[in-house]
Design an enzyme around this catalytic site. Structure first.
Site, PDB file in Angstrom:
ATOM      1  N   HIS A 480     -61.713 -22.603  90.375  1.00 43.39           N
ATOM      2  CA  HIS A 480     -61.164 -22.409  91.714  1.00 43.39           C
ATOM      3  C   HIS A 480     -59.710 -21.962  91.673  1.00 43.39           C
ATOM      4  CE1 HIS A 480     -64.418 -25.185  93.466  1.00 43.39           C
ATOM      5  NE2 HIS A 480     -64.691 -23.936  93.723  1.00 43.39           N
ATOM      6  N   ARG A 587     -68.715 -10.415 102.327  1.00 40.54           N
ATOM      7  CA  ARG A 587     -69.466 -11.539 101.766  1.00 40.54           C
ATOM      8  C   ARG A 587     -69.763 -12.544 102.876  1.00 40.54           C
ATOM      9  NH1 ARG A 587     -65.735 -10.941  97.068  1.00 40.54           N
ATOM     10  NH2 ARG A 587     -67.054 -10.296  95.338  1.00 40.54           N
ATOM     11  N   ARG A 623     -73.199  -7.549 103.498  1.00 42.76           N
ATOM     12  CA  ARG A 623     -74.231  -8.035 102.581  1.00 42.76           C
ATOM     13  C   ARG A 623     -74.875  -9.268 103.199  1.00 42.76           C
ATOM     14  NH1 ARG A 623     -72.546  -9.856  96.655  1.00 42.76           N
ATOM     15  NH2 ARG A 623     -71.677 -11.623  97.783  1.00 42.76           N
ATOM     16  N   GLU A 719     -78.268  -5.435  90.696  1.00 42.89           N
ATOM     17  CA  GLU A 719     -77.623  -6.467  89.880  1.00 42.89           C
ATOM     18  C   GLU A 719     -78.513  -6.873  88.721  1.00 42.89           C
ATOM     19  OE1 GLU A 719     -75.757  -9.511  92.887  1.00 42.89           O
ATOM     20  OE2 GLU A 719     -77.558  -8.601  93.725  1.00 42.89           O
ATOM     21  N   ASN A 742     -70.790  -7.529  87.959  1.00 43.15           N
ATOM     22  CA  ASN A 742     -70.682  -8.864  87.363  1.00 43.15           C
ATOM     23  C   ASN A 742     -72.059  -9.429  87.028  1.00 43.15           C
ATOM     24  OD1 ASN A 742     -68.162  -8.297  88.223  1.00 43.15           O
ATOM     25  ND2 ASN A 742     -67.925 -10.063  89.560  1.00 43.15           N
ATOM     26  N   ASP A 743     -72.943  -9.400  88.005  1.00 43.39           N
ATOM     27  CA  ASP A 743     -74.272  -9.935  87.740  1.00 43.39           C
ATOM     28  C   ASP A 743     -75.069  -9.019  86.822  1.00 43.39           C
ATOM     29  OD1 ASP A 743     -74.529 -12.473  88.795  1.00 43.39           O
ATOM     30  OD2 ASP A 743     -74.716 -11.709  90.843  1.00 43.39           O
ATOM     31  N   ARG A 753     -72.161 -15.944  83.365  1.00 43.85           N
ATOM     32  CA  ARG A 753     -70.774 -15.515  83.473  1.00 43.85           C
ATOM     33  C   ARG A 753     -69.786 -16.661  83.580  1.00 43.85           C
ATOM     34  NH1 ARG A 753     -71.753 -12.812  89.415  1.00 43.85           N
ATOM     35  NH2 ARG A 753     -70.016 -13.831  90.422  1.00 43.85           N
ATOM     36  N   CYS A 789     -69.623  -2.440  93.612  1.00 39.53           N
ATOM     37  CA  CYS A 789     -68.764  -3.431  94.266  1.00 39.53           C
ATOM     38  C   CYS A 789     -68.437  -4.591  93.337  1.00 39.53           C
ATOM     39  CB  CYS A 789     -69.400  -3.936  95.561  1.00 39.53           C
ATOM     40  SG  CYS A 789     -70.988  -4.735  95.342  1.00 39.53           S
TER      41      CYS A 789
END
Lengths: 861, 209
Positions: A480, A587, A623, A719, A742-743, A753, A789
C-alpha cells in the site's frame, strides 16, 4: 407538542415501555402517547388500521412520531399512513430508533415542546449512546482486569455515559441544521470527510433528514457506510444532533465543513480548459508532490528498525492498563486524522488503507487479550508486542502473497502504539511512523529515506520537500505504501535488499527506479552521472509539461493517443490538466470501492458523467467491475479460492450473479448516450465469454429508451495468453482491445505479480510478453484498434516500444502523460518499429532493457 | 366473452382460499417454523376466518367494495407481515376493478398486477429474495401470456407458474423478513409466503371460471 405512537407486536410490551418512559416526566408535561400493539391482549401481531387510528388520536399540528418494533410493525406503520388523511400523513415520521430507548428519549424531549425533527434525532441517538457506552465499558472492564479502577478515569466518555444512563436520558442533545450544497449530495468522499471529522470528537452524533422524510430517516454520523447511504442529495437539509463532552465543538466543526461544501472541488470546465501545467501538477502545494522523476540522489536518512523501548519503566497492572488505553486512543486519533488527510490529498481508495489499521486498534479480541496479559503482570509494551507479533505471524503464514504483505499493516500499528507508549500519553503526530523517527535527518535537509518497508501512513505523511526518494529493503511492489508514494510522484525503489544493508545515516545514496539501480556512496563519476541524469530528466519533464496538452505525433506523423488511467473524478481532472487525451481505463472497482452496498444505476451514471466532464468530454473507457484476485469488493460475494488469480476474477465472477454487471452496463449506456464513452470487459479468455458479455450489454442497453448508444465503442482487455492467441476470433465483433501488460506478464510467465520470491520473472519487457503484444497487433481484425493500459505504457521507453509493435493508444499513470508524449514526439515510427523488431529477437528481458536504454540515448546525440 | 367474473365468483374464490389455508394451516406453520416465527399458518387462518365471517354477514354490490373490506379485515386480523402484504394486495386488487363493467382475463390480469405492485412496494422485495413475490412474478407473466386464450387458461397457467416459483424458493437464500436472519440456513426450505400465494392462485383457477 408532538404526539407519539408506539407500534409493537405485543400489547404488554408497548404498555410497559410507555410506563417506563412516562415515569421520567411530570404528568402535566406529558405528550400524548397512543399504543397500537398486538391483535388483542394476548395475540402478537400488528394492525395497520389500529396504527392509523392511533396516529389520528394523538395528531397535533406539530406532528406525530411513530416508534416501531420489528418486522410487520414497520410495514403496518407505513400502510397506516396510506389510510390517514394525506395532509396528516405529511407530518408523521416513522422512526428507525430502537423502541424502548427511542421512546424514553422521545417522551422526555417532546415534553419540553421540542420540534418533531429534534425528537426524531434524539430518539435515534438513544441507540448511538448505548453503542458507544458498551464499547467503552467493555474495554474498561477488560483492560482493568480485576486489578483496579484506574482505567475508569482514563475513559473520557465514561462519566457522562454513566450519569446520563442511570438517571435520565441524554436530554442535553445539541443540534444544528446543515444544508447539503454539493452537486452530487453527500456521496462517499464528502461522507468520509464528515465521518472522520466526527470521529475526532468525543461525542455521539446523529444525522437526520429534515426535508426528505421518504428516505432513510437518520443514521450514526460515525459510520461511513450509514452516512454515505443516507442518500442526502443536493438541497437536502440535515439535522445534526450531538451528545457528549465535545457536542458543541463537533457541531461547530461540522457546520463549518458543510459551509465549505465539504471541501469538494466541483469538476469545472474552466479549470480544465486553461490549465497551467506546472501548477496543475500540484507544484503549488509545497511538500505534497514528489519530483515524478523516478530518480533521486541525496543523503541517506536511515530509519531505525527497532523502536528503542529500553527507557520504558513499567508500572503496576492498573497503570499499564491506563497507558495502554491512552496509547490506543492517541493512535486511533492520529490514524483517523491521517485517513482524512489522505482522503483529501490522495484519494478515498488510498485513505481506506487506514481502515485496516483502525480495525486492529478497535478489535475487541485483541484488546481483550492485551488486557488479560496486562492483568497478568506484563507491561503494556510487552503485551502489545507479543499479541501483534502473533497477528502479523498469522498473516505471514498465509498462502497468498498479497495477504502476506498485510502483515505490514500490523507492524505499522505496533510501531505507532509503541511510540505512543514511550511518549507516555503524548499524542504522537499524525505523521508519526518512520518519518517521525528520522527527525534528525529531516533537520539536516532533504535526503533519501532508507527503511525496511514503506507503510501507507508514512507514505501519505512524507514531506516531499524533505524526502527526495524512498528505498525499501524489503516489501513487494504492491504494498500500500508503494501505491501511495507512486501516486504522489515520490521516486521509490523497492526490495533493495542487502544492497542497502550497510548504508550509514548521512551517506550519499542514489537510485534510479526505472532501471532498478542503487548506488551507495557512489564515486564522484557515478554521482556526477546521476546528477546529470536528474538534471536531464528535470529538463525533459519541464519541456514535456510545457507541451503536454499537444497531441503526441511521431516525427513521421503517426498520432498516438496518450490517455490516463483514473480512479476518481479528481484523478480525471488532474490527468486532463497535464495533457491526457481522455482516459483509457476508468477503474470502477476503485471508483466505488469505498461502498459497502452496490451503487445504484443512477449513482454510477452520475459518477461516470462527472469523470467525463472532468475530462472535458474527451473519451473515457470504463472498465466493468474487475474484482477478484487481490481486489475484493465489499458488496459482492466472492468465493474463497485456493488460487484466486486463476479463479473467478473479472468478468468470470458475474456468470453466477449477472445483475450487478447488468446494472453497471446500464449506467455505462446511460452515460454513453450523453458523452463519449467506451466500455471494456476485463479478464476475458474466450470468444464465448465475449458473446456472453455482449448479450448482457444488449440486455442492459434495452432497459432504457434509446437502446444501444450510438457510437459507443465496445472492447475487452487482453490479459490472458489465450485471449492474445485467439484475438482474431475474440475481437471479431469488437471495436477495440486493450492489453493489460501487468496481468498478461504474470499469466505468461506463470509468476504471481505480488510474490517477491518470483518477482525476477515478472517483467513486462520479457520477449515472450512482447511477442504476444506483437501477435495481438498483427492479428487483430482491421475493424478493431489495439490499446495498452498496463504499467509498461507508463515508461517513456516502454511507450516507444509499444508504438513500434503497433499499439496506437496508450493509457498510463497520470503523472507519466507528459513524458510519454514527449518521448513519442522525439522518434519516428520507423525507428520505433526497428526497436520493436530487435526487442522481439532478444533472449531476455534484460537484453530488452539494454536495447531500450541505448535507443533512448541515440536521438539525443 | 361470456366469462365475466362476478362478485359471487370472487366470494367463492375467497372462501375456497380460506378453506385451503385452514386445511393446510399446519403445513404452512411448519414451513414457517423452519425459517421464520412459526405463525404463517395460524395467522393466515385467523385472518381468513375473519374474512369468511365478514363475507357471511355482509352483501357487496361491487368487487372494489368487497376487496376493500377483505383487505382491511386481513390487515387487522393477520398480525404478522402477511397482514399488510395480503391486505395491500386485496386493497389494490379491488381498486383496479373499480368501475370495471365486465371483468375478463385482461381486467383480471391488470388487477393482479396492481395488487402485486402493492406487495412489492410494501415489502420492498425483489425477485429471488425468497418471498411470496417469487411465486407472484412468474404467475403474472404466465397469466399475461395465456390471457388471450381465455380466463381459464390464464388462471391455470398462473397457478402452475406460481407452483414452480414456489418450488424454486427452496434453493434460495432468504433476504427479507425473519428468515433473512438465518442466512445460509434458510436454503433448503420452501418459502411459506410463496406457498400460500400459490394456494390463492390455485383457488382462483378452481373458482373464478
Amino acid at each position: 407538542m408532538i404526539g407519539i405512537v408506539v407500534v409493537s407486536h405485543s400489547h404488554a410490551l408497548a404498555e410497559a415501555a410507555v410506563a417506563l418512559a412516562t415515569e421520567m416526566v411530570e404528568a402535566t408535561d406529558l405528550p400524548r402517547v397512543a399504543i397500537a400493539a398486538g391483535l388483542d391482549g394476548e395475540t402478537f401481531g400488528t394492525d395497520a388500521a389500529a396504527v392509523a387510528e392511533a396516529v389520528e388520536t394523538v395528531d397535533s399540528p406539530d406532528g406525530v412520531l411513530v416508534l416501531v418494533d420489528l418486522g410487520s410493525a414497520v410495514m403496518s406503520a407505513e400502510m397506516a399512513l396510506e389510510f390517514v388523511n394525506p395532509e396528516l400523513a405529511e407530518r408523521v415520521v416513522i422512526s428507525s430508533a430502537p423502541l424502548v430507548e427511542g421512546l424514553v428519549a422521545a417522551v422526555v424531549l417532546a415534553s419540553s415542546g421540542a420540534a418533531l425533527a429534534a425528537v426524531v434525532a434524539e430518539a435515534q441517538a438513544g441507540l448511538a449512546a448505548k453503542q458507544s457506552h458498551l464499547r467503552e465499558t467493555e474495554f474498561t472492564r477488560a483492560s482493568g482486569g480485576d486489578g483496579g479502577n484506574a482505567s475508569a478515569e482514563t475513559s473520557s466518555a465514561d462519566s457522562r455515559e454513566t450519569a446520563a444512563g442511570r438517571d435520565a436520558p441524554d436530554a442535553g442533545a445539541l443540534s444544528v441544521e446543515i444544508e447539503v450544497g454539493i452537486p452530487h449530495g453527500l456521496h462517499a468522499r464528502p461522507a468520509a470527510k464528515l465521518v472522520s471529522l466526527v470521529r475526532r470528537f468525543d461525542a455521539s452524533v446523529t444525522l437526520a433528514h429534515v426535508t426528505a422524510a421518504d428516505r432513510q430517516t437518520s443514521c450514526d454520523a460515525a459510520s461511513l457506510s450509514q452516512v454515505a447511504t443516507l442518500n442526502a442529495r443536493q438541497g437536502d437539509r440535515l439535522l445534526v444532533s450531538a451528545v457528549g463532552t465535545d457536542a458543541r465543538e463537533v457541531l461547530d466543526a461540522l457546520a463549518e465543513l458543510a459551509g465549505r461544501d465539504f471541501d469538494e472541488v466541483a469538476p469545472s470546465f474552466s479549470k480544465a480548459v486553461e490549465p497551467d501545467p506546472l501548477t496543475a501538477d500540484g507544484a503549488e502545494r509545497s511538500g505534497t508532490t514528489g519530483s515524478g522523476l523516478d530518480i533521486a540522489l541525496g543523503a541517506a536518512i536511515v530509519a531505525d528498525v527497532e523502536i528503542d523501548t529500553s527507557d520504558y519503566h513499567p508500572g503496576d497492572a492498573a497503570l499499564e492498563a491506563t497507558r495502554s488505553t491512552v496509547a490506543v486512543n492517541a493512535v486511533e486519533k492520529a490514524l483517523t486524522a491521517l485517513r482524512e488527510d489522505t482522503a483529501r490529498q490522495v484519494g478515498i481508495a488510498e485513505a481506506e488503507i487506514f481502515d485496516a489499521h483502525l480495525a486492529l486498534t478497535s478489535d475487541p479480541d485483541l484488546l481483550g487479550l492485551v488486557a488479560t496479559d496486562i492483568a497478568a503482570g506484563r507491561s503494556a509494551i510487552e503485551a502489545w508486542r507479543q499479541r501483534l507479533a502473533d497477528v502479523a505471524g498469522r498473516f505471514e503464514a498465509l498462502d497468498d502473497a498479497y495477504q502476506r504483505e498485510r502483515a505490514q499493516d500490523v507492524r505499522e500499528v505496533e510501531r505507532r502504539l509503541l511510540e505512543s507508549l514511550i511518549a507516555d500519553g503524548d499524542a504522537p503526530s499524525p505523521a508519526s511512523g518512520w518519518s517521525a523517527g528520522v527527525g534528525e535527518g529531516r533537520a539536516a535537509g532533504p535526503g533519501i529515506l532508507v527503511i525496511p518497508e514503506l507503510d501507507a501512513a508514512t507514505a501519505a505523511a512524507l514531506d516531499a520537500d524533505q524526502v527526495l526518494g524512498v528505498v525499501t529493503r524489503q516489501g513487494g511492489a504492491t504494498g500500500h505504501g508503494v501505491i501511495v508514494a507512486r501516486s504522489r510522484g515520490i521516486p521509490i525503489l523497492t526490495d533493495a535488499g542487502e544492497r542497502v544493508d550497510s548504508v550509514r545515516a548521512g551517506a550519499l545514496i542514489g537510485f534510479d527506479a526505472r532501471t532498478g539501480e542503487v548506488w551507495v556512496e557512489p564515486d564522484e563519476e557515478d554521482a556526477e552521472r546521476l546528477r546529470a541524469e536528474i538534471e536531464s530528466r528535470t529538463q525533459v519533464r519541464g519541456r514535456a509539461l510545457a507541451t503536454a496538452r499537444k497531441p503526441a505525433s511521431t516525427l513521421d506523423g503517426c498520432r498516438i493517443t496518450v490517455a490516463a488511467n483514473v480512479t476518481s473524478v479528481d484523478d480525471a481532472a488532474s490527468a486532463l490538466a497535464i495533457g491526457a487525451d481522455g482516459s483509457g481505463l476508468v477503474r470502477t472497482e476503485v471508483l466505488f470501492g469505498a461502498m459497502t452496498s452496490a451503487p445504484s444505476v443512477e449513482e454510477q451514471t452520475q459518477r461516470f458523467l462527472a469523470i467525463a466532464a472532468a475530462m472535458d468530454g474527451k473519451p473515457i473507457t470504463i472498465r466493468t467491475w474487475d474484482v477478484g484476485g487481490d481486489k475484493p469488493l465489499r458488496f459482492l460475494s466472492q468465493p474463497h479460492e485456493l488460487n484466486p488469480f486463476l479463479g473467478e476474477r473479472g468478468l468470470r465472477l458475474f456468470r453466477r450473479q449477472p445483475e450487478v454487471l447488468v446494472d453497471q452496463l446500464q449506467a455505462i449506456c446511460r452515460a454513453a448516450r450523453e458523452t463519449q464513452v467506451k466500455v471494456m470487459f476485463p479478464m476475458v479468455s474466450s470468444a464465448g465469454e465475449v458473446a456472453w458479455a455482449l448479450d448482457h450489454l444488449l440486455e442492459a442497453a434495452a432497459k432504457d429508451s434509446g437502446g444501444m448508444p450510438a457510437g459507443m465503442h465496445v472492447g475487452v482487455m487482453i490479459e490472458v495468453p489465450a485471449a492474445a492467441l485467439m484475438v482474431r476470433r475474440i475481437a471479431a465483433d469488437l471495436d477495440f482491445v486493450s492489453i493489460g501488460t501487468n496481468d498478461l506478464t504474470q499469466y505468461t510467465m506463470a509468476a504471481e505479480r505480488g510474490n517477491a520470491a518470483v518477482s525476477h520473472l515478472v517483467k513486462a519487457l520479457d520477449p515472450a510478453v512482447l511477442r504476444l503484444v506483437k501477435l495481438v497487433c498483427d492479428e487483430v481484425p482491421s475493424t478493431a484498434g489495439v490499446a495498452v493500459c498496463g504499467d509498461l505504457a507508463s515508461s517513456p521507453s516502454g511507450a516507444v516500444l509499444l508504438a513500434g509493435l503497433g499499439v496506437r493508444e496508450l493509457s498510463v499513470v497520470a503523472p507519466a502523460v507528459p513524458e510519454v508524449k514527449s518521448a513519442l514526439r522525439r522518434i519516428s515510427l520507423s525507428d520505433a518499429e526497428a526497436v520493436g523488431q530487435r526487442a522481439l529477437q532478444a533472449s531476455t528481458a534484460d537484453e530488452v532493457v539494454a536495447l531500450l536504454e541505448s535507443a533512448q540515448r541515440t536521438p539525443h546525440e | 366473452m361470456a366469462e365475466a367474473v362476478t362478485v359471487d365468483a370472487f366470494v367463492r374464490w375467497l372462501k375456497h382460499f380460506a378453506e385451503t389455508v385452514h386445511d393446510s394451516a399446519g403445513h404452512l406453520t411448519q414451513l414457517d417454523s423452519a425459517i421464520g416465527d412459526a405463525d404463517h399458518g395460524t395467522n393466515m387462518d385467523r385472518g381468513l376466518k375473519a374474512v369468511v365471517g365478514v363475507l357471511d354477514t355482509n352483501g357487496f354490490d361491487s368487487p372494489d367494495a368487497l376487496f376493500k373490506k377483505v383487505g382491511m379485515t386481513l390487515v387487522s386480523t393477520v398480525g404478522g407481515a402477511s397482514g399488510p402484504l395480503y391486505g395491500t394486495f386485496f386493497l389494490r386488487f379491488g381498486s383496479a376493478l373499480q368501475g370495471v363493467e365486465s371483468i375478463g382475463s385482461k381486467e383480471l390480469g391488470k388487477a393482479f398486477r396492481a395488487g402485486v405492485d402493492g406487495i412489492v412496494a410494501r415489502g420492498k422485495a425483489e425477485l429471488e429474495d425468497k418471498t411470496m413475490y417469487d411465486a407472484w412474478a412468474p404467475a403474472l407473466e404466465a397469466f399475461d401470456q395465456a390471457a388471450a386464450d381465455g380466463l381459464a387458461a390464464a388462471l391455470s397457467a398462473a397457478a402452475s407458474a406460481a407452483a414452480e416459483g414456489r418450488d424454486a424458493t427452496t434453493d434460495l437464500l432468504a433476504r427479507k423478513g425473519r428468515a433473512s436472519y438465518l442466512g445460509e440456513r434458510s436454503v433448503g426450505h420452501q418459502d411459506p409466503g410463496a406457498t400460500s400465494t400459490t394456494m390463492l392462485l390455485e383457488s382462483a383457477a378452481a373458482t373464478l371460471v
